[in-house]
Design a protein around this motif. Structure first.
Motif, PDB file in Angstrom:
ATOM      1  N   UNK A   1       0.843  -1.188   0.000  1.00 58.78           N
ATOM      2  CA  UNK A   1       0.000   0.000   0.000  1.00 58.78           C
ATOM      3  C   UNK A   1       0.882   1.243   0.000  1.00 58.78           C
ATOM      4  N   UNK A   2       0.708   2.068  -1.017  1.00 59.89           N
ATOM      5  CA  UNK A   2       1.398   3.356  -1.096  1.00 59.89           C
ATOM      6  C   UNK A   2       0.401   4.431  -0.707  1.00 59.89           C
ATOM      7  N   UNK A   3       0.805   5.304   0.218  1.00 64.14           N
ATOM      8  CA  UNK A   3      -0.076   6.380   0.678  1.00 64.14           C
ATOM      9  C   UNK A   3       0.528   7.712   0.264  1.00 64.14           C
ATOM     10  N   UNK A   4      -0.269   8.520  -0.415  1.00 62.31           N
ATOM     11  CA  UNK A   4       0.139   9.877  -0.759  1.00 62.31           C
ATOM     12  C   UNK A   4      -0.937  10.838  -0.262  1.00 62.31           C
ATOM     13  N   UNK A   5      -0.560  12.086  -0.089  1.00 60.56           N
ATOM     14  CA  UNK A   5      -1.500  13.116   0.359  1.00 60.56           C
ATOM     15  C   UNK A   5      -1.814  14.038  -0.800  1.00 60.56           C
TER      16      UNK A   5
END
Length: 110
Positions: free
Chosen positions: A41-45
């Motif tokens: 899982x890659x999380x970006x804002x």
């Protein structure tokens, strides 16, 4: 989510967005960690949202990807509720721990 005519399509990734005015970033991170069984899982804002990209280790059906996203969404809600309960019960938990340690003989009477 997806109609049944696309259920057989194979995909390598899926995406979900979480409004950071509703869910904290820590909550989203905890949930992402819990669902990493078959995906990174890659999380970006982006613009006040946490965008979670699930990257599957092997291609899966669109229906399976939708199920993984649903699982992530439920886990984010679960982690949010756990955080709410923890903060609401912190004073009681701390009082119980203080009482337990005061009777354990582990603390000095200085």
């Amino acid at each position: 989510m997806t109609d049944s005519s696309h259920g057989g399509e194979l995909v390598q990734s899926a995406q979900a967005k979480f409004d950071l005015s509703v869910f904290g970033l820590d909550c989203v991170k905890r949930a992402a960690y819990r669902v990493t069984g078959n995906a990174a899982v890659d999380i970006t804002l982006e613009d006040g949202f946490a965008v979670c990209a699930l990257n599957f280790s092997k291609a899966i059906t669109r229906a399976a990807a939708d199920t993984a996203i649903e699982r992530l969404r439920l886990e984010v809600l679960d982690q949010d509720l756990r955080g709410t309960i923890a903060s609401e019960t912190a004073s009681v938990r701390n009082a119980i721990l203080a009482l337990a340690f005061s009777r354990s003989g582990l603390q000095s009477d200085d």
